[in-house]
Design an enzyme around this catalytic site. Structure first.
Site, PDB file in Angstrom:
ATOM      1  N   LYS A  29       0.725  -1.170   0.263  1.00  0.00           N
ATOM      2  CA  LYS A  29       0.171  -0.062   0.048  1.00  0.00           C
ATOM      3  C   LYS A  29       0.756   1.289  -0.186  1.00  0.00           C
ATOM      4  O   LYS A  29       0.713   2.002  -0.786  1.00  0.00           O
ATOM      5  CB  LYS A  29      -0.931  -0.012   1.295  1.00  0.00           C
ATOM      6  CG  LYS A  29      -1.540   1.342   1.534  1.00  0.00           C
ATOM      7  CD  LYS A  29      -2.516   1.357   2.555  1.00  0.00           C
ATOM      8  CE  LYS A  29      -1.915   1.465   4.123  1.00  0.00           C
ATOM      9  NZ  LYS A  29      -1.548   2.824   4.162  1.00  0.00           N
ATOM     10  N   ASN A  30       1.790   1.247   0.870  1.00  0.00           N
ATOM     11  CA  ASN A  30       2.721   2.342   0.975  1.00  0.00           C
ATOM     12  C   ASN A  30       3.820   2.794  -0.018  1.00  0.00           C
ATOM     13  O   ASN A  30       4.353   3.685   0.109  1.00  0.00           O
ATOM     14  CB  ASN A  30       3.362   2.396   2.387  1.00  0.00           C
ATOM     15  CG  ASN A  30       2.162   2.697   3.419  1.00  0.00           C
ATOM     16  OD1 ASN A  30       1.075   2.981   3.199  1.00  0.00           O
ATOM     17  ND2 ASN A  30       2.625   2.300   4.691  1.00  0.00           N
ATOM     18  N   CYS A 124      -5.817   7.536   9.103  1.00  0.00           N
ATOM     19  CA  CYS A 124      -6.029   6.840  10.240  1.00  0.00           C
ATOM     20  C   CYS A 124      -5.652   7.520  11.678  1.00  0.00           C
ATOM     21  O   CYS A 124      -4.766   8.137  11.533  1.00  0.00           O
ATOM     22  CB  CYS A 124      -5.052   5.640  10.494  1.00  0.00           C
ATOM     23  SG  CYS A 124      -5.742   4.159   9.338  1.00  0.00           S
ATOM     24  N   ARG A 129      -0.308  13.644  13.619  1.00  0.00           N
ATOM     25  CA  ARG A 129      -0.194  13.500  12.236  1.00  0.00           C
ATOM     26  C   ARG A 129      -0.228  14.922  11.441  1.00  0.00           C
ATOM     27  O   ARG A 129      -1.048  15.226  10.294  1.00  0.00           O
ATOM     28  CB  ARG A 129      -1.228  12.836  11.134  1.00  0.00           C
ATOM     29  CG  ARG A 129      -1.102  11.328  11.979  1.00  0.00           C
ATOM     30  CD  ARG A 129      -1.916  10.163  11.109  1.00  0.00           C
ATOM     31  NE  ARG A 129      -0.709   9.588  10.102  1.00  0.00           N
ATOM     32  CZ  ARG A 129      -0.984   8.684   9.499  1.00  0.00           C
ATOM     33  NH1 ARG A 129      -2.031   8.292   9.064  1.00  0.00           N
ATOM     34  NH2 ARG A 129      -0.007   8.261   8.566  1.00  0.00           N
ATOM     35  N   ILE A 131       1.559  18.242   9.371  1.00  0.00           N
ATOM     36  CA  ILE A 131       2.167  18.487   7.866  1.00  0.00           C
ATOM     37  C   ILE A 131       3.125  19.318   8.045  1.00  0.00           C
ATOM     38  O   ILE A 131       3.626  20.105   6.605  1.00  0.00           O
ATOM     39  CB  ILE A 131       1.061  18.487   6.552  1.00  0.00           C
ATOM     40  CG1 ILE A 131       0.091  19.680   6.834  1.00  0.00           C
ATOM     41  CG2 ILE A 131       0.263  17.192   6.579  1.00  0.00           C
ATOM     42  CD1 ILE A 131      -0.606  19.952   5.503  1.00  0.00           C
ATOM     43  N   ASP A 132       3.468  19.844   8.982  1.00  0.00           N
ATOM     44  CA  ASP A 132       4.549  20.962   9.051  1.00  0.00           C
ATOM     45  C   ASP A 132       5.697  20.786   8.182  1.00  0.00           C
ATOM     46  O   ASP A 132       6.268  21.763   7.494  1.00  0.00           O
ATOM     47  CB  ASP A 132       4.748  21.386  10.333  1.00  0.00           C
ATOM     48  CG  ASP A 132       5.383  20.229  11.063  1.00  0.00           C
ATOM     49  OD1 ASP A 132       5.024  19.165  10.767  1.00  0.00           O
ATOM     50  OD2 ASP A 132       5.831  20.438  12.364  1.00  0.00           O
ATOM     51  N   ASP A 319       3.745   0.359  12.243  1.00  0.00           N
ATOM     52  CA  ASP A 319       2.575  -0.312  11.754  1.00  0.00           C
ATOM     53  C   ASP A 319       2.243  -1.969  12.048  1.00  0.00           C
ATOM     54  O   ASP A 319       1.447  -2.324  11.946  1.00  0.00           O
ATOM     55  CB  ASP A 319       2.704  -0.240  10.081  1.00  0.00           C
ATOM     56  CG  ASP A 319       2.735   1.098   9.495  1.00  0.00           C
ATOM     57  OD1 ASP A 319       2.284   2.028  10.392  1.00  0.00           O
ATOM     58  OD2 ASP A 319       3.214   1.358   8.461  1.00  0.00           O
ATOM     59  N   ILE A 341       6.987   6.531  17.483  1.00  0.00           N
ATOM     60  CA  ILE A 341       6.552   7.178  16.313  1.00  0.00           C
ATOM     61  C   ILE A 341       5.326   8.124  16.423  1.00  0.00           C
ATOM     62  O   ILE A 341       5.253   9.331  16.266  1.00  0.00           O
ATOM     63  CB  ILE A 341       6.697   6.357  15.016  1.00  0.00           C
ATOM     64  CG1 ILE A 341       7.571   5.317  15.058  1.00  0.00           C
ATOM     65  CG2 ILE A 341       6.249   7.377  13.740  1.00  0.00           C
ATOM     66  CD1 ILE A 341       8.783   6.020  14.365  1.00  0.00           C
ATOM     67  N   ARG A 412      -8.961  -0.917   3.976  1.00  0.00           N
ATOM     68  CA  ARG A 412      -8.205   0.057   3.403  1.00  0.00           C
ATOM     69  C   ARG A 412      -6.880  -0.395   2.925  1.00  0.00           C
ATOM     70  O   ARG A 412      -6.016   0.085   1.781  1.00  0.00           O
ATOM     71  CB  ARG A 412      -7.982   1.315   4.120  1.00  0.00           C
ATOM     72  CG  ARG A 412      -9.136   1.867   4.425  1.00  0.00           C
ATOM     73  CD  ARG A 412      -8.832   3.204   5.490  1.00  0.00           C
ATOM     74  NE  ARG A 412      -7.888   4.074   4.804  1.00  0.00           N
ATOM     75  CZ  ARG A 412      -7.651   5.413   5.192  1.00  0.00           C
ATOM     76  NH1 ARG A 412      -8.502   6.010   6.207  1.00  0.00           N
ATOM     77  NH2 ARG A 412      -6.798   6.026   4.471  1.00  0.00           N
TER      78      ARG A 412
HETATM   79  N1  EPU Z   1       5.736  14.253  11.375  1.00  0.00           N
HETATM   80  C1  EPU Z   1       5.907  15.497  11.475  1.00  0.00           C
HETATM   81  N2  EPU Z   1       5.549  16.443  10.616  1.00  0.00           N
HETATM   82  C2  EPU Z   1       5.013  16.245   9.450  1.00  0.00           C
HETATM   83  C3  EPU Z   1       4.897  14.918   9.068  1.00  0.00           C
HETATM   84  C4  EPU Z   1       5.489  13.850   9.960  1.00  0.00           C
HETATM   85  O1  EPU Z   1       6.055  15.915  12.631  1.00  0.00           O
HETATM   86  O2  EPU Z   1       4.805  17.155   8.759  1.00  0.00           O
HETATM   87  C5  EPU Z   1       6.000  13.235  12.364  1.00  0.00           C
HETATM   88  C6  EPU Z   1       4.920  12.285  12.723  1.00  0.00           C
HETATM   89  O3  EPU Z   1       3.930  12.944  13.528  1.00  0.00           O
HETATM   90  C7  EPU Z   1       5.235  11.082  12.967  1.00  0.00           C
HETATM   91  C8  EPU Z   1       6.613  10.925  12.313  1.00  0.00           C
HETATM   92  O4  EPU Z   1       6.930  12.120  11.720  1.00  0.00           O
HETATM   93  O5  EPU Z   1       6.103  11.198  14.500  1.00  0.00           O
HETATM   94  C9  EPU Z   1       6.651   9.905  11.169  1.00  0.00           C
HETATM   95  O6  EPU Z   1       5.658   9.870  10.499  1.00  0.00           O
HETATM   96  P1  EPU Z   1       5.714  10.045   8.865  1.00  0.00           P
HETATM   97  O7  EPU Z   1       5.459  11.181   8.188  1.00  0.00           O
HETATM   98  O8  EPU Z   1       6.749   9.105   8.518  1.00  0.00           O
HETATM   99  O9  EPU Z   1       4.506   9.183   8.503  1.00  0.00           O
HETATM  100  P2  EPU Z   1       3.574   9.119   7.096  1.00  0.00           P
HETATM  101  O10 EPU Z   1       4.456   9.378   6.163  1.00  0.00           O
HETATM  102  O11 EPU Z   1       2.405   9.993   7.357  1.00  0.00           O
HETATM  103  C10 EPU Z   1       3.726   6.712   6.642  1.00  0.00           C
HETATM  104  C11 EPU Z   1       2.797   5.309   6.216  1.00  0.00           C
HETATM  105  C12 EPU Z   1       2.221   4.964   7.553  1.00  0.00           C
HETATM  106  C13 EPU Z   1       3.524   4.543   8.554  1.00  0.00           C
HETATM  107  C14 EPU Z   1       4.402   5.785   8.753  1.00  0.00           C
HETATM  108  C15 EPU Z   1       5.607   5.324   9.514  1.00  0.00           C
HETATM  109  C16 EPU Z   1       2.508   5.967   4.150  1.00  0.00           C
HETATM  110  C17 EPU Z   1       0.997   6.304   3.120  1.00  0.00           C
HETATM  111  N3  EPU Z   1       1.918   5.988   5.341  1.00  0.00           N
HETATM  112  O12 EPU Z   1       2.995   7.597   7.095  1.00  0.00           O
HETATM  113  O13 EPU Z   1       1.691   3.814   7.350  1.00  0.00           O
HETATM  114  O14 EPU Z   1       2.823   4.443   9.914  1.00  0.00           O
HETATM  115  O15 EPU Z   1       4.842   6.087   7.524  1.00  0.00           O
HETATM  116  O16 EPU Z   1       6.433   4.315   9.238  1.00  0.00           O
HETATM  117  O17 EPU Z   1       3.334   5.867   3.583  1.00  0.00           O
HETATM  118  C18 EPU Z   1      -0.264   2.624   8.058  1.00  0.00           C
HETATM  119  O18 EPU Z   1       0.263   1.914   6.566  1.00  0.00           O
HETATM  120  O19 EPU Z   1      -0.934   1.835   8.440  1.00  0.00           O
HETATM  121  C19 EPU Z   1       0.322   3.681   8.161  1.00  0.00           C
HETATM  122  C20 EPU Z   1      -0.150   4.643   8.844  1.00  0.00           C
END
Ligand code: EPU
Length: 432
Positions: A29-30, A124, A129, A131-132, A319, A341, A412
């Site tokens: 998926k990712n 989820c 989560r 997006i900064d 995950d 995380i 999903r």
């Molecule tokens: N973070 C920030 N600011 C941001 C973005 C992230 O502080 O702008 C922090 C988050 O709060 C978190 C850490 O960085 O503490 C890591 O988050 P990350 O951005 O890596 O997560 P993601 O890219 O939104 C992906 C996977 C997730 C998986 C995480 C961690 C995808 C589409 N999603 O999410 O997958 O948990 O990496 O490995 O690639 C799942 O498949 O169930 C799932 C949630």
């Protein structure tokens, strides 16, 4: 998105290890989500292979089509995408606000068209989560960010985005993928620091390089991207890698309730953290190229308690944390879970406690589990994708019947999960 209120009714094995069989692992998926987003960077058609048949892929296609991307289905798992010369700059709110992965489209749209409008990201409920990291990166590239009640509008400077140096305060998977793609559309060189090195980031990067991108440092913490024209996908198909989280989920199930469970079509080098953890707990695991087998045996040794700390790749993935939490309820001794995380990913433990587990949640990141304890079936409601599957695992090992509601969350990210489980010997029925 499929929100049909379906539920699974599962008759538990009461702690017996009975499951036998093979599970073919699907595309990740990712990795599928960035693969679909990469279509916006390509001048010509992009063929994507090994897509999983899951709701998140459908949602991503539902976002790309209104942007102007034409989507042709070649086979059930192979699609051809072609972005037009000009795409729309607005992400469809109803879809994007339920799919956190939609944020990956924002950078390519901004880079191509000079602006993008999108809703607050959904997905989820596993933590704040934010997006900064994305917004800060776009600002370094010269974009202005306007936040309004329901979302954001970003605008590139008059000459288009420019390269710069971006430091991620947290390693972010989607952030690294998005800014790597955006940097290809910016003028000059971009240096991304403290990057994620998950296999999905690397597979995306390798595809972009094959299609002509100048990217250095993939897999390390610093990635250098030289911006330029859009890519030529041409003959370079994007092959989605096997889903390491789906693979890890079935290995954990095998250790929990399996006699002999084999997963096939997986990439064992992506599974080192989970394989090592299961072996340390006493599970017997054998690896053969693209298959991994976990053996419980007829009169298995009890599993040992262990401390688990989630970590960016190659550490133990967040995950799989909830799934291993279920396994720890059946291991002998006290285990500590440290979820580093996300701060919302231990809430499933309250339900395990109600099912009979001995659990102490110390704070949003740490909990101890004392095992083994029998679990008892009941009605549970999936709060998100991974916790939903954790409840299914708990139901399989429990005594009596469990009804798992809200299975659309599980669907999903897991393709035909009930069929896989039934084939292994789980008594599971899906009720609309
Ligand atoms: N973070 C920030 N600011 C941001 C973005 C992230 O502080 O702008 C922090 C988050 O709060 C978190 C850490 O960085 O503490 C890591 O988050 P990350 O951005 O890596 O997560 P993601 O890219 O939104 C992906 C996977 C997730 C998986 C995480 C961690 C995808 C589409 N999603 O999410 O997958 O948990 O990496 O490995 O690639 C799942 O498949 O169930 C799932 C949630």
């Amino acid at each position: 998105m499929n929100k049909d209120g379906s539920k699974f009714i599962i008759q538990g094995l009461a702690g017996k290890r009975r499951l036998v069989g093979r599970v073919r692992i699907n595309g990740a998926k990712n990795d599928a989500l960035p693969a679909l987003a990469a279509s916006l960077l390509c001048r010509d058609r992009l063929e994507i292979e090994n897509l999983p048949i899951i709701d998140d892929v459908t949602s991503m296609l539902d976002l790309l089509t209104p942007l102007g991307v034409t989507v042709k289905k070649i086979t059930a798992r192979q699609f051809e995408l072609k972005a037009p010369t000009k795409i729309s700059t607005k992400l469809h709110s109803d879809v994007a606000k339920h799919l956190r992965g939609a944020v990956i489209l924002t950078g390519p749209i901004l880079g191509r068209e000079g602006e993008v409008t999108f809703p607050h990201p959904g997905g989820c409920v596993i933590g704040a989560r934010p997006i900064d990291a994305f917004l800060d990166g776009f600002r370094v590239m010269g974009a202005t960010v306007r936040e309004f009640a329901t979302g954001y509008h970003l605008r590139a400077p008059p000459g288009g985005l420019r390269g710069g140096e971006i430091f991620f305060k947290n390693q972010t998977v989607t952030g690294t993928e998005t800014l790597m793609m955006t940097a290809l559309l910016a003028r000059g060189r971009t240096v991304l620091k403290n990057c994620a090195s998950e296999p999905e980031v690397i597979n995306l990067g390798h595809f972009l390089i094959r299609a002509g991108a100048a990217i250095r440092g993939l897999g390390s913490s610093t990635i250098e991207v030289t911006g330029g024209a859009r890519l030529r996908s041409g003959q370079h198909h994007y092959r989605v890698i096997p889903d390491r989280i789906e693979a890890g989920s079935f290995l954990i199930l095998g250790a929990l309730a399996g006699r002999v469970v084999t997963i096939t079509h997986c990439e064992p080098t992506h599974l080192e953290a989970v394989i090592n953890l299961l072996k340390s707990m006493g599970a017997i695991i054998t690896i053969d190229r693209h298959t991994v087998t976990v053996r419980g045996g007829v009169a298995p040794r009890p599993l040992r308690a262990i401390n688990v700390t989630t970590h960016e790749y190659p550490g133990f993935p967040t995950d799989l944390q909830a799934l291993v939490g279920v396994l720890l309820t059946q291991a002998t001794g006290e285990s500590l879970i440290f979820e580093t995380i996300f701060e919302g990913r231990l809430s499933y433990l309250h339900i395990l406690k109600e099912m009979g587990a001995t659990v102490t949640v110390h704070d949003p990141h740490r909990a101890t589990i004392l095992g083994p304890t029998p679990l008892n079936g009941r009605h549970v409601y999936s709060p998100d994708l991974r916790a939903g599957l954790a409840y299914i695992l708990a139901a399989i090992v429990a005594q009596g019947e469990t009804v798992v509601h809200n299975v659309h969350y599980v669907e999903r990210g897991y393709e035909r999960v009930e069929e896989h489980l039934r084939a292994l010997g789980v008594d599971i029925v899906k009720v609309p």
